[in-house]
Design a protein around this motif. Structure first.
Motif, PDB file in Angstrom:
ATOM      1  N   ILE A   1      31.479  44.724  36.980  1.00  0.00           N
ATOM      2  CA  ILE A   1      31.809  43.480  36.286  1.00  0.00           C
ATOM      3  C   ILE A   1      32.848  43.741  35.202  1.00  0.00           C
ATOM      4  O   ILE A   1      33.808  42.971  35.034  1.00  0.00           O
ATOM      5  CB  ILE A   1      30.537  42.851  35.688  1.00  0.00           C
ATOM      6  N   ARG A   2      32.691  44.835  34.481  1.00  0.00           N
ATOM      7  CA  ARG A   2      33.677  45.172  33.453  1.00  0.00           C
ATOM      8  C   ARG A   2      35.059  45.384  34.072  1.00  0.00           C
ATOM      9  O   ARG A   2      36.076  44.972  33.498  1.00  0.00           O
ATOM     10  CB  ARG A   2      33.245  46.418  32.682  1.00  0.00           C
ATOM     11  N   LEU A   3      35.107  46.021  35.245  1.00  0.00           N
ATOM     12  CA  LEU A   3      36.385  46.241  35.910  1.00  0.00           C
ATOM     13  C   LEU A   3      37.020  44.918  36.329  1.00  0.00           C
ATOM     14  O   LEU A   3      38.238  44.726  36.182  1.00  0.00           O
ATOM     15  CB  LEU A   3      36.195  47.145  37.128  1.00  0.00           C
ATOM     16  N   MET A   4      36.235  44.016  36.863  1.00  0.00           N
ATOM     17  CA  MET A   4      36.756  42.713  37.253  1.00  0.00           C
ATOM     18  C   MET A   4      37.343  41.989  36.048  1.00  0.00           C
ATOM     19  O   MET A   4      38.460  41.442  36.101  1.00  0.00           O
ATOM     20  CB  MET A   4      35.637  41.887  37.892  1.00  0.00           C
ATOM     21  N   ARG A   5      36.628  42.025  34.937  1.00  0.00           N
ATOM     22  CA  ARG A   5      37.108  41.346  33.733  1.00  0.00           C
ATOM     23  C   ARG A   5      38.330  42.036  33.143  1.00  0.00           C
ATOM     24  O   ARG A   5      39.247  41.366  32.644  1.00  0.00           O
ATOM     25  CB  ARG A   5      35.973  41.258  32.716  1.00  0.00           C
ATOM     26  N   ALA A   6      38.367  43.356  33.216  1.00  0.00           N
ATOM     27  CA  ALA A   6      39.529  44.087  32.700  1.00  0.00           C
ATOM     28  C   ALA A   6      40.778  43.751  33.508  1.00  0.00           C
ATOM     29  O   ALA A   6      41.879  43.607  32.948  1.00  0.00           O
ATOM     30  CB  ALA A   6      39.254  45.588  32.731  1.00  0.00           C
ATOM     31  N   LEU A   7      40.641  43.639  34.811  1.00  0.00           N
ATOM     32  CA  LEU A   7      41.776  43.252  35.641  1.00  0.00           C
ATOM     33  C   LEU A   7      42.295  41.876  35.252  1.00  0.00           C
ATOM     34  O   LEU A   7      43.513  41.668  35.135  1.00  0.00           O
ATOM     35  CB  LEU A   7      41.377  43.265  37.121  1.00  0.00           C
ATOM     36  N   ARG A   8      41.396  40.954  35.033  1.00  0.00           N
ATOM     37  CA  ARG A   8      41.829  39.604  34.668  1.00  0.00           C
ATOM     38  C   ARG A   8      42.514  39.611  33.298  1.00  0.00           C
ATOM     39  O   ARG A   8      43.520  38.924  33.108  1.00  0.00           O
ATOM     40  CB  ARG A   8      40.647  38.644  34.687  1.00  0.00           C
ATOM     41  N   ARG A   9      41.986  40.396  32.357  1.00  0.00           N
ATOM     42  CA  ARG A   9      42.645  40.488  31.049  1.00  0.00           C
ATOM     43  C   ARG A   9      44.043  41.087  31.178  1.00  0.00           C
ATOM     44  O   ARG A   9      44.944  40.742  30.404  1.00  0.00           O
ATOM     45  CB  ARG A   9      41.808  41.343  30.093  1.00  0.00           C
ATOM     46  N   ALA A  10      44.208  41.967  32.174  1.00  0.00           N
ATOM     47  CA  ALA A  10      45.514  42.594  32.401  1.00  0.00           C
ATOM     48  C   ALA A  10      46.467  41.683  33.158  1.00  0.00           C
ATOM     49  O   ALA A  10      47.612  42.074  33.426  1.00  0.00           O
ATOM     50  CB  ALA A  10      45.329  43.907  33.156  1.00  0.00           C
ATOM     51  N   GLY A  11      46.018  40.503  33.514  1.00  0.00           N
ATOM     52  CA  GLY A  11      46.868  39.550  34.205  1.00  0.00           C
ATOM     53  C   GLY A  11      46.928  39.721  35.698  1.00  0.00           C
ATOM     54  O   GLY A  11      47.801  39.142  36.366  1.00  0.00           O
ATOM     55  N   VAL A  12      45.997  40.508  36.259  1.00  0.00           N
ATOM     56  CA  VAL A  12      45.955  40.721  37.708  1.00  0.00           C
ATOM     57  C   VAL A  12      45.084  39.637  38.335  1.00  0.00           C
ATOM     58  O   VAL A  12      43.925  39.481  37.943  1.00  0.00           O
ATOM     59  CB  VAL A  12      45.378  42.111  38.043  1.00  0.00           C
ATOM     60  N   PRO A  13      45.580  38.866  39.291  1.00  0.00           N
ATOM     61  CA  PRO A  13      44.722  37.906  39.977  1.00  0.00           C
ATOM     62  C   PRO A  13      43.560  38.625  40.660  1.00  0.00           C
ATOM     63  O   PRO A  13      43.754  39.662  41.299  1.00  0.00           O
ATOM     64  CB  PRO A  13      45.656  37.259  41.001  1.00  0.00           C
ATOM     65  N   VAL A  14      42.369  38.077  40.507  1.00  0.00           N
ATOM     66  CA  VAL A  14      41.157  38.672  41.063  1.00  0.00           C
ATOM     67  C   VAL A  14      40.423  37.612  41.879  1.00  0.00           C
ATOM     68  O   VAL A  14      40.081  36.548  41.366  1.00  0.00           O
ATOM     69  CB  VAL A  14      40.239  39.237  39.964  1.00  0.00           C
ATOM     70  N   PHE A  15      40.192  37.942  43.141  1.00  0.00           N
ATOM     71  CA  PHE A  15      39.485  37.047  44.048  1.00  0.00           C
ATOM     72  C   PHE A  15      38.178  37.697  44.496  1.00  0.00           C
ATOM     73  O   PHE A  15      38.012  38.918  44.410  1.00  0.00           O
ATOM     74  CB  PHE A  15      40.334  36.741  45.288  1.00  0.00           C
ATOM     75  N   ALA A  16      37.277  36.864  44.977  1.00  0.00           N
ATOM     76  CA  ALA A  16      36.087  37.347  45.677  1.00  0.00           C
ATOM     77  C   ALA A  16      36.220  36.983  47.150  1.00  0.00           C
ATOM     78  O   ALA A  16      36.725  35.914  47.486  1.00  0.00           O
ATOM     79  CB  ALA A  16      34.819  36.721  45.113  1.00  0.00           C
TER      80      ALA A  16
END
Length: 206
Positions: free
Chosen positions: A91-106
Motif C-alpha cells: 500500500i505504501r508503494l502504491m501511494r508513493a507512486l501516486r505522490r510521484a505522479g505515476v498513474p496507478v491502476f488496479a
C-alpha cells in the motif's frame, strides 16, 4: 521502454487472499480438505468474479452441497476474514507512486459486491487512478480480453505498462500482449523493481 503507468493486482499483492488458511482456522484442516475436494470453491468464486451475484452464487452452491452448506456460506458471511490482512508495504508503494505522479491502476479478479465490501474495510482501494474490476468487466484474468480492455481504457501503449500479479498465468498473459511484468513474491522485491525502473527513490520505496 520507460514505464508510464503501474498496474497492481489486489489479491495477495495488496490484500492477502488465503481461503484455505481461513477455513483451516474456522473448521479445521481435515474438514477444509474434505470440502475443497468435494466442492470447486475457486470455480464458484470465478463466477462471482465474472459478475454473478455474490450471495446468490454462494447460496446456490451451499444448496447443491448440503453436507457442507454451513461452511460454504462462510464464503459470504465471513468473506472479509478471508480477504485479510492488508499488505502494508504494498500500500505504501502504491501511494508513493501516486505522490510521484505515476498513474496507478488496479487490475483485479473481484466481484462487484465483494469489491464494494472490501472497499469498506480497505479504503485505499478507492485511491487508484482507475480500478479495472473483473466483475464489472464480465471477463477475468488470464483471458486476453481483460488486458485488451485495460489498454483501451487507459490509452497507454502496452509496452509502457508495468503490471504486478502473484499468479504466473496472469503475468504470462499480460507479457504476451507486450506489457512489462513483475511476478509478485513480496513487497520488498517489488520495491526493488520500482526503484530499478526509476519510478521511486530508495527512500520512497520503504
Amino acid at each position: 521502454m520507460p514505464v508510464e503507468a503501474v498496474i497492481f493486482d489486489i489479491g495477495n499483492v495488496l490484500i492477502e487472499w488465503q481461503p484455505e488458511r481461513f477455513y483451516d482456522a474456522a473448521v479445521g484442516a481435515a474438514r477444509r480438505r474434505a470440502m475443497f475436494a468435494a466442492v470447486d470453491l475457486h470455480g464458484m468464486n470465478d463466477r462471482i468474479d465474472r459478475g454473478e451475484n455474490w450471495r446468490m452464487v454462494v447460496e446456490e452452491t451451499a444448496a447443491t452441497y448440503p453436507e457442507f452448506a454451513t461452511e460454504i456460506m462462510l464464503w459470504h458471511d465471513r468473506w472479509i476474514d478471508m480477504a485479510s490482512p492488508a499488505i502494508d508495504h504494498s500500500i505504501r508503494l502504491m501511494r508513493a507512486l501516486r505522490r510521484a505522479g505515476v498513474p496507478v491502476f488496479a487490475l483485479t479478479n473481484f466481484g462487484k459486491e465483494t469489491f464494494a465490501r472490501a472497499s469498506l474495510d480497505y479504503p485505499f482501494l478507492e485511491e487508484f487512478d482507475r480500478a479495472f474490476v473483473s466483475g464489472h468487466m464480465g471477463v477475468i484474468k488470464p483471458e486476453p480480453r481483460i488486458y485488451e480492455l485495460v489498454e483501451e481504457g487507459c490509452g497507454i501503449a502496452p509496452d509502457r505498462l508495468l503490471f504486478t500479479d502473484d499468479r504466473a498465468e496472469n503475468i504470462d498473459a499480460a507479457a504476451a500482449r507486450g506489457w512489462q511484468t513483475h511476478l509478485f513474491t513480496g513487497p520488498d522485491i517489488w520495491a526493488d523493481r520500482l526503484v530499478a525502473e526509476n519510478l521511486l527513490t530508495r527512500e520512497d520505496a520503504q
